[in-house]
Write a protein that holds these residues in place. Sequence first.
Motif, PDB file in Angstrom:
ATOM      1  N   MET A   1     109.822  70.465  59.152  1.00  0.00           N
ATOM      2  CA  MET A   1     108.431  70.129  59.418  1.00  0.00           C
ATOM      3  C   MET A   1     108.130  70.108  60.913  1.00  0.00           C
ATOM      4  SD  MET A   1     107.714  67.006  56.793  1.00  0.00           S
ATOM      5  CE  MET A   1     108.207  67.104  55.093  1.00  0.00           C
ATOM      6  N   ASP A   2     109.001  69.410  61.665  1.00  0.00           N
ATOM      7  CA  ASP A   2     108.637  69.183  63.054  1.00  0.00           C
ATOM      8  C   ASP A   2     108.860  70.411  63.931  1.00  0.00           C
ATOM      9  OD1 ASP A   2     111.508  67.254  64.287  1.00  0.00           O
ATOM     10  OD2 ASP A   2     111.371  69.241  63.429  1.00  0.00           O
ATOM     11  N   ASN A   3     109.218  71.583  63.324  1.00  0.00           N
ATOM     12  CA  ASN A   3     109.268  72.790  64.146  1.00  0.00           C
ATOM     13  C   ASN A   3     107.898  73.113  64.714  1.00  0.00           C
ATOM     14  OD1 ASN A   3     108.435  73.397  61.494  1.00  0.00           O
ATOM     15  ND2 ASN A   3     108.964  75.563  61.751  1.00  0.00           N
ATOM     16  N   TYR A   4     106.820  72.797  63.953  1.00  0.00           N
ATOM     17  CA  TYR A   4     105.470  72.958  64.488  1.00  0.00           C
ATOM     18  C   TYR A   4     105.204  71.952  65.605  1.00  0.00           C
ATOM     19  CZ  TYR A   4     104.367  75.949  60.486  1.00  0.00           C
ATOM     20  OH  TYR A   4     104.346  76.952  59.547  1.00  0.00           O
ATOM     21  N   LEU A   5     105.734  70.753  65.448  1.00  0.00           N
ATOM     22  CA  LEU A   5     105.552  69.742  66.494  1.00  0.00           C
ATOM     23  C   LEU A   5     106.258  70.151  67.772  1.00  0.00           C
ATOM     24  CD1 LEU A   5     105.958  66.426  64.451  1.00  0.00           C
ATOM     25  CD2 LEU A   5     103.840  67.472  65.272  1.00  0.00           C
ATOM     26  N   PHE A  45     101.315  71.699  53.733  1.00  0.00           N
ATOM     27  CA  PHE A  45     100.679  70.449  54.137  1.00  0.00           C
ATOM     28  C   PHE A  45     100.756  70.222  55.640  1.00  0.00           C
ATOM     29  CE2 PHE A  45     101.116  65.953  55.248  1.00  0.00           C
ATOM     30  CZ  PHE A  45      99.930  65.451  54.760  1.00  0.00           C
ATOM     31  N   PHE A  46     101.931  70.410  56.202  1.00  0.00           N
ATOM     32  CA  PHE A  46     102.096  70.066  57.612  1.00  0.00           C
ATOM     33  C   PHE A  46     101.231  70.936  58.516  1.00  0.00           C
ATOM     34  CE2 PHE A  46     104.415  68.622  61.365  1.00  0.00           C
ATOM     35  CZ  PHE A  46     104.602  67.302  61.033  1.00  0.00           C
ATOM     36  N   LEU A  47     101.224  72.238  58.251  1.00  0.00           N
ATOM     37  CA  LEU A  47     100.429  73.148  59.091  1.00  0.00           C
ATOM     38  C   LEU A  47      98.936  72.971  58.835  1.00  0.00           C
ATOM     39  CD1 LEU A  47     100.567  75.567  61.109  1.00  0.00           C
ATOM     40  CD2 LEU A  47     100.406  77.047  59.101  1.00  0.00           C
ATOM     41  N   HIS A  48      98.541  72.961  57.561  1.00  0.00           N
ATOM     42  CA  HIS A  48      97.120  72.970  57.218  1.00  0.00           C
ATOM     43  C   HIS A  48      96.431  71.626  57.433  1.00  0.00           C
ATOM     44  CE1 HIS A  48      97.443  76.689  54.355  1.00  0.00           C
ATOM     45  NE2 HIS A  48      97.933  76.914  55.558  1.00  0.00           N
ATOM     46  N   SER A  53      94.743  68.651  62.114  1.00  0.00           N
ATOM     47  CA  SER A  53      94.186  67.389  62.615  1.00  0.00           C
ATOM     48  C   SER A  53      94.517  67.186  64.087  1.00  0.00           C
ATOM     49  CB  SER A  53      94.720  66.213  61.788  1.00  0.00           C
ATOM     50  OG  SER A  53      94.287  66.283  60.440  1.00  0.00           O
ATOM     51  N   LEU A  54      95.758  67.503  64.444  1.00  0.00           N
ATOM     52  CA  LEU A  54      96.207  67.280  65.821  1.00  0.00           C
ATOM     53  C   LEU A  54      95.636  68.292  66.805  1.00  0.00           C
ATOM     54  CD1 LEU A  54      99.973  66.332  65.327  1.00  0.00           C
ATOM     55  CD2 LEU A  54      98.027  64.802  65.702  1.00  0.00           C
ATOM     56  N   SER A  55      94.952  69.313  66.310  1.00  0.00           N
ATOM     57  CA  SER A  55      94.357  70.282  67.231  1.00  0.00           C
ATOM     58  C   SER A  55      93.403  69.608  68.210  1.00  0.00           C
ATOM     59  CB  SER A  55      93.621  71.383  66.464  1.00  0.00           C
ATOM     60  OG  SER A  55      92.512  70.858  65.741  1.00  0.00           O
ATOM     61  N   ILE A  56      92.835  68.477  67.806  1.00  0.00           N
ATOM     62  CA  ILE A  56      91.927  67.742  68.693  1.00  0.00           C
ATOM     63  C   ILE A  56      92.637  67.316  69.977  1.00  0.00           C
ATOM     64  CG2 ILE A  56      90.636  65.555  68.878  1.00  0.00           C
ATOM     65  CD1 ILE A  56      89.822  65.996  65.922  1.00  0.00           C
ATOM     66  N   VAL A  57      93.948  67.102  69.889  1.00  0.00           N
ATOM     67  CA  VAL A  57      94.743  66.723  71.063  1.00  0.00           C
ATOM     68  C   VAL A  57      94.686  67.820  72.125  1.00  0.00           C
ATOM     69  CG1 VAL A  57      97.067  66.075  71.843  1.00  0.00           C
ATOM     70  CG2 VAL A  57      96.240  65.323  69.603  1.00  0.00           C
ATOM     71  N   LYS A  58      94.438  69.055  71.707  1.00  0.00           N
ATOM     72  CA  LYS A  58      94.396  70.181  72.650  1.00  0.00           C
ATOM     73  C   LYS A  58      93.163  70.142  73.553  1.00  0.00           C
ATOM     74  CE  LYS A  58      98.167  72.284  71.287  1.00  0.00           C
ATOM     75  NZ  LYS A  58      99.346  72.426  72.195  1.00  0.00           N
ATOM     76  N   TYR A 195      96.364  81.029  59.751  1.00  0.00           N
ATOM     77  CA  TYR A 195      95.517  79.983  59.184  1.00  0.00           C
ATOM     78  C   TYR A 195      94.405  79.549  60.149  1.00  0.00           C
ATOM     79  CZ  TYR A 195      94.152  75.375  57.385  1.00  0.00           C
ATOM     80  OH  TYR A 195      93.437  74.289  56.942  1.00  0.00           O
ATOM     81  N   PHE A 196      94.694  79.615  61.445  1.00  0.00           N
ATOM     82  CA  PHE A 196      93.753  79.102  62.447  1.00  0.00           C
ATOM     83  C   PHE A 196      92.795  80.163  62.980  1.00  0.00           C
ATOM     84  CE2 PHE A 196      97.479  76.270  62.740  1.00  0.00           C
ATOM     85  CZ  PHE A 196      96.851  75.079  62.439  1.00  0.00           C
ATOM     86  N   ARG A 197      92.860  81.370  62.459  1.00  0.00           N
ATOM     87  CA  ARG A 197      92.111  82.484  63.051  1.00  0.00           C
ATOM     88  C   ARG A 197      90.612  82.231  63.083  1.00  0.00           C
ATOM     89  NH1 ARG A 197      90.063  87.492  61.408  1.00  0.00           N
ATOM     90  NH2 ARG A 197      90.618  87.074  59.243  1.00  0.00           N
ATOM     91  N   GLU A 198      90.054  81.633  62.031  1.00  0.00           N
ATOM     92  CA  GLU A 198      88.609  81.400  61.967  1.00  0.00           C
ATOM     93  C   GLU A 198      88.233  79.936  62.206  1.00  0.00           C
ATOM     94  OE1 GLU A 198      86.338  83.745  61.652  1.00  0.00           O
ATOM     95  OE2 GLU A 198      87.883  85.302  61.532  1.00  0.00           O
TER      96      GLU A 198
END
Length: 206
Positions: A1-5, A45-48, A53-58, A195-198
Amino acid sequence: MDNYLSKYFNDLPVTSIDKLNCLKKLYAEWNKKINLVSRKDMDNFFLHHVIHSLSIVKIISFSRGTRILDAGTGGGLPGIPLAIVFPHCYFTLADSVRKKITAVNDIISKLDLDNAEAIWSRVENIKEKYDFAVARAVAPLPDLVRWTGSLIHKKSLNEIPNGLISLKGGELSEEIKNYPECRIYKLNDFFDEEYFREKKIVYIPL
């Protein structure tokens, strides 16, 4: 999971990573009882859900003491992941569906998040004041602005003025036409996955 993190949020403390990695199990348990998140999405679940949700941190690192309303939190997203990574801020997660709020409060309790609470309420009935409202695919922007505009403090603690931060997808020209001051951030500028393209973040100062 945390590979995305580690790929996208490699400066998070171990305590936050551990709690984020607990989320799929907690949501899977509750999803057996009620539809907290789409069941067909659980494999991703983790990616989607968590990374989205954490994209706001960016776009913002909330200052200590910031108060954030998750308007129409549903299953606790984006509020719970954000509360994990901003332990020095306070989060109120509001939704009108009581059984979802019961589940969200249980997840908050199991994660020992003392900076978050879930309340059973329509957003338009809330009287408290906040620095920011966040929302994820809840309603059209004009509705979100109407519901949350009066709830936002005028004095700002952060590097951007207080306002609404909404996770949206698809074509937004009609929704944003009356908000020339809004800023749009494309998530594919931050994340590689299709998943994030749009998907986008729309920030409107209020």
